[in-house]
Write a protein that holds these residues in place. Structure first.
Motif, PDB file in Angstrom:
ATOM      1  N   ILE A 157      37.639  36.686  32.280  1.00  0.00           N
ATOM      2  CA  ILE A 157      37.313  37.811  33.158  1.00  0.00           C
ATOM      3  C   ILE A 157      36.462  38.861  32.444  1.00  0.00           C
ATOM      4  O   ILE A 157      36.429  40.031  32.840  1.00  0.00           O
ATOM      5  CB  ILE A 157      38.578  38.451  33.761  1.00  0.00           C
ATOM      6  CG1 ILE A 157      39.517  38.985  32.671  1.00  0.00           C
ATOM      7  CG2 ILE A 157      39.308  37.469  34.665  1.00  0.00           C
ATOM      8  CD1 ILE A 157      40.673  39.830  33.217  1.00  0.00           C
ATOM      9  N   GLU A 158      35.752  38.439  31.386  1.00  0.00           N
ATOM     10  CA  GLU A 158      34.899  39.363  30.628  1.00  0.00           C
ATOM     11  C   GLU A 158      35.719  40.591  30.243  1.00  0.00           C
ATOM     12  O   GLU A 158      36.788  40.472  29.660  1.00  0.00           O
ATOM     13  CB  GLU A 158      33.652  39.704  31.433  1.00  0.00           C
ATOM     14  CG  GLU A 158      32.753  38.532  31.758  1.00  0.00           C
ATOM     15  CD  GLU A 158      31.469  38.932  32.443  1.00  0.00           C
ATOM     16  OE1 GLU A 158      31.141  40.137  32.501  1.00  0.00           O
ATOM     17  OE2 GLU A 158      30.764  38.031  32.939  1.00  0.00           O
ATOM     18  N   GLY A 159      35.234  41.783  30.591  1.00  0.00           N
ATOM     19  CA  GLY A 159      35.954  43.010  30.255  1.00  0.00           C
ATOM     20  C   GLY A 159      36.894  43.469  31.350  1.00  0.00           C
ATOM     21  O   GLY A 159      37.440  44.585  31.275  1.00  0.00           O
ATOM     22  N   VAL A 197      44.390  48.974  29.008  1.00  0.00           N
ATOM     23  CA  VAL A 197      44.078  47.912  29.963  1.00  0.00           C
ATOM     24  C   VAL A 197      45.056  46.747  29.808  1.00  0.00           C
ATOM     25  O   VAL A 197      45.591  46.225  30.792  1.00  0.00           O
ATOM     26  CB  VAL A 197      42.628  47.431  29.784  1.00  0.00           C
ATOM     27  CG1 VAL A 197      42.369  46.183  30.637  1.00  0.00           C
ATOM     28  CG2 VAL A 197      41.642  48.522  30.162  1.00  0.00           C
ATOM     29  N   ILE A 198      45.290  46.346  28.573  1.00  0.00           N
ATOM     30  CA  ILE A 198      46.204  45.221  28.310  1.00  0.00           C
ATOM     31  C   ILE A 198      47.609  45.551  28.797  1.00  0.00           C
ATOM     32  O   ILE A 198      48.276  44.733  29.444  1.00  0.00           O
ATOM     33  CB  ILE A 198      46.208  44.866  26.819  1.00  0.00           C
ATOM     34  CG1 ILE A 198      44.844  44.290  26.409  1.00  0.00           C
ATOM     35  CG2 ILE A 198      47.320  43.873  26.485  1.00  0.00           C
ATOM     36  CD1 ILE A 198      44.645  44.185  24.913  1.00  0.00           C
ATOM     37  N   ALA A 199      48.065  46.750  28.500  1.00  0.00           N
ATOM     38  CA  ALA A 199      49.408  47.166  28.918  1.00  0.00           C
ATOM     39  C   ALA A 199      49.536  47.160  30.438  1.00  0.00           C
ATOM     40  O   ALA A 199      50.536  46.684  30.997  1.00  0.00           O
ATOM     41  CB  ALA A 199      49.732  48.546  28.357  1.00  0.00           C
ATOM     42  N   ALA A 200      48.512  47.677  31.135  1.00  0.00           N
ATOM     43  CA  ALA A 200      48.544  47.707  32.594  1.00  0.00           C
ATOM     44  C   ALA A 200      48.514  46.296  33.171  1.00  0.00           C
ATOM     45  O   ALA A 200      49.214  45.981  34.145  1.00  0.00           O
ATOM     46  CB  ALA A 200      47.350  48.511  33.124  1.00  0.00           C
ATOM     47  N   LEU A 201      47.723  45.434  32.552  1.00  0.00           N
ATOM     48  CA  LEU A 201      47.608  44.053  33.010  1.00  0.00           C
ATOM     49  C   LEU A 201      48.931  43.313  32.879  1.00  0.00           C
ATOM     50  O   LEU A 201      49.368  42.610  33.807  1.00  0.00           O
ATOM     51  CB  LEU A 201      46.517  43.365  32.193  1.00  0.00           C
ATOM     52  CG  LEU A 201      46.029  41.976  32.595  1.00  0.00           C
ATOM     53  CD1 LEU A 201      45.620  41.924  34.058  1.00  0.00           C
ATOM     54  CD2 LEU A 201      44.860  41.565  31.695  1.00  0.00           C
ATOM     55  N   PRO A 240      42.108  50.870  34.097  1.00  0.00           N
ATOM     56  CA  PRO A 240      43.133  49.866  33.798  1.00  0.00           C
ATOM     57  C   PRO A 240      43.838  49.339  35.037  1.00  0.00           C
ATOM     58  O   PRO A 240      44.124  48.139  35.122  1.00  0.00           O
ATOM     59  CB  PRO A 240      44.106  50.630  32.882  1.00  0.00           C
ATOM     60  CG  PRO A 240      43.259  51.643  32.208  1.00  0.00           C
ATOM     61  CD  PRO A 240      42.263  52.071  33.247  1.00  0.00           C
ATOM     62  N   GLU A 241      44.103  50.203  36.012  1.00  0.00           N
ATOM     63  CA  GLU A 241      44.825  49.762  37.204  1.00  0.00           C
ATOM     64  C   GLU A 241      44.000  48.766  38.036  1.00  0.00           C
ATOM     65  O   GLU A 241      44.557  47.906  38.722  1.00  0.00           O
ATOM     66  CB  GLU A 241      45.266  50.940  38.068  1.00  0.00           C
ATOM     67  CG  GLU A 241      44.149  51.857  38.529  1.00  0.00           C
ATOM     68  CD  GLU A 241      43.902  53.031  37.582  1.00  0.00           C
ATOM     69  OE1 GLU A 241      43.487  54.102  38.095  1.00  0.00           O
ATOM     70  OE2 GLU A 241      44.110  52.871  36.369  1.00  0.00           O
ATOM     71  N   GLU A 242      42.680  48.882  37.959  1.00  0.00           N
ATOM     72  CA  GLU A 242      41.827  47.939  38.689  1.00  0.00           C
ATOM     73  C   GLU A 242      41.826  46.563  38.015  1.00  0.00           C
ATOM     74  O   GLU A 242      41.836  45.527  38.689  1.00  0.00           O
ATOM     75  CB  GLU A 242      40.405  48.478  38.786  1.00  0.00           C
ATOM     76  CG  GLU A 242      40.286  49.728  39.647  1.00  0.00           C
ATOM     77  CD  GLU A 242      38.891  50.324  39.622  1.00  0.00           C
ATOM     78  OE1 GLU A 242      38.496  50.925  40.645  1.00  0.00           O
ATOM     79  OE2 GLU A 242      38.190  50.194  38.599  1.00  0.00           O
ATOM     80  N   VAL A 243      41.824  46.550  36.686  1.00  0.00           N
ATOM     81  CA  VAL A 243      41.925  45.291  35.955  1.00  0.00           C
ATOM     82  C   VAL A 243      43.295  44.662  36.211  1.00  0.00           C
ATOM     83  O   VAL A 243      43.417  43.443  36.385  1.00  0.00           O
ATOM     84  CB  VAL A 243      41.706  45.509  34.448  1.00  0.00           C
ATOM     85  CG1 VAL A 243      41.801  44.179  33.691  1.00  0.00           C
ATOM     86  CG2 VAL A 243      40.351  46.164  34.184  1.00  0.00           C
ATOM     87  N   ALA A 244      44.316  45.496  36.252  1.00  0.00           N
ATOM     88  CA  ALA A 244      45.676  45.004  36.523  1.00  0.00           C
ATOM     89  C   ALA A 244      45.754  44.379  37.911  1.00  0.00           C
ATOM     90  O   ALA A 244      46.413  43.345  38.103  1.00  0.00           O
ATOM     91  CB  ALA A 244      46.669  46.152  36.405  1.00  0.00           C
ATOM     92  N   ALA A 245      45.077  44.962  38.889  1.00  0.00           N
ATOM     93  CA  ALA A 245      45.078  44.420  40.245  1.00  0.00           C
ATOM     94  C   ALA A 245      44.402  43.048  40.271  1.00  0.00           C
ATOM     95  O   ALA A 245      44.847  42.140  40.992  1.00  0.00           O
ATOM     96  CB  ALA A 245      44.365  45.372  41.199  1.00  0.00           C
ATOM     97  N   LEU A 246      43.358  42.881  39.486  1.00  0.00           N
ATOM     98  CA  LEU A 246      42.694  41.577  39.386  1.00  0.00           C
ATOM     99  C   LEU A 246      43.648  40.542  38.795  1.00  0.00           C
ATOM    100  O   LEU A 246      43.736  39.411  39.285  1.00  0.00           O
ATOM    101  CB  LEU A 246      41.442  41.695  38.521  1.00  0.00           C
ATOM    102  CG  LEU A 246      40.752  40.376  38.132  1.00  0.00           C
ATOM    103  CD1 LEU A 246      40.311  39.608  39.374  1.00  0.00           C
ATOM    104  CD2 LEU A 246      39.563  40.656  37.220  1.00  0.00           C
TER     105      LEU A 246
END
Length: 275
Positions: free
Chosen positions: A90-92, A136-140, A98-104
């Motif tokens: 998922i690249e970056g 980001v990692i933590a949210a994911l 972070p919450e948007e990356v977590a939603a993905l």
């Protein structure tokens, strides 16, 4: 997500985690479409990854600039029905927050994806702030606990041979502490550096295969637990297809032996058709 889907994803996650073994690293081939993924499964690979470069170039877009979210998600959801764990590049994260990356991540988990590859390299050739990447990692992981997060740091691609080993160690330790299940350091080929990275954290270390780097057996001896092919398969496939077409055009011997028949290629889709 239904309880049945949760159980299936938890099983895939556990299966994928178990493939990262000391002394027997997971060789993870990276596909760029359904056909390449299905063919790799048919050949016997225990898990499949995707390559962001292959996905992007196949769509006529540049890699690493966050413009292929739609294509990446579509491919990830499509090949998640294959009978092996699937990890999506998922690249970056295709988002800044972070919450948007977590939603993905949560969306991919609902589709049955077992893991993602998340990088800290930016389109301008710099590195994302380590603190931001940790968030980001933590949210994911909070949003998708049964998603194997492979945290990639591009320190060696940004810094080249002069990359700071200390900075690499600092980042992979921080990413592990944030919840990353594995760490990925592409571009490193020095055996002493690889050994240091293996010992720096208890997370499985992922190395990008290089024809000029240590072979699989040596990487296993060094403690590497995952070897990815990255975009190599895609690039070789393109070259091979062009070479075959050129040989036909030039009345040269065309080496097409072993290619799947039309019926065999069609069966790849039929075998993994969604219910």
């Amino acid at each position: 997500m239904s309880s049945t889907n949760q159980a299936v994803n938890a099983d895939r996650f556990a299966e994928f985690c178990a493939l990262h073994r000391a002394g027997a690293p997971l060789v993870l081939p990276n596909a760029w479409d359904h056909a390449s993924a299905a063919a790799l499964v048919e050949r016997g690979f225990a898990a499949i990854g995707t390559t962001s470069l292959g996905v992007a170039i196949a769509a006529g877009k540049p890699d690493g600039v966050g413009g292929t979210r739609e294509e990446t998600v579509r491919l990830g959801i499509g090949i998640a029905r294959l009978p092996v764990p699937v990890s999506v590049d998922i690249e970056g994260g295709f988002a800044e927050r972070p919450e948007e990356v977590a939603a993905l991540g949560a969306e991919l988990v609902r589709a049955g994806v077992a893991g993602v590859n998340l990088e800290d390299g930016r389109a301008d050739g710099s590195l994302t702030d380590a603190g931001r990447q940790v968030a980001v990692i933590a949210a994911l992981k909070e949003a998708a606990p049964t998603l194997f997060v492979n945290a990639r740091t591009d320190t060696y691609w940004v810094g080249g041979p002069s990359a700071s080993l200390d900075e690499t160690v600092r980042r992979i330790r921080a990413y592990r502490a944030a919840g990353a299940d594995g760490v990925f350091v592409p571009g490193v080929g020095d055996e002493a550096a690889i050994e240091t990275l293996v010992g720096a954290t208890d997370a499985p270390l992922n190395i990008l295969y290089s024809p000029t780097g240590p072979p699989r057996t040596r990487l296993a001896e060094l403690g590497v637990r995952r070897i990815s092919t990255g975009s190599l398969l895609f690039r070789v496939a393109v070259r091979s297809a062009v070479d075959l077409a050129w040989a036909i055009a030039c009345d040269e011997e065309a080496g097409a032996a072993g290619a799947p028949t039309y019926a065999q290629a069609q069966a790849m889709s039929e075998a993994y058709r969604a219910d």
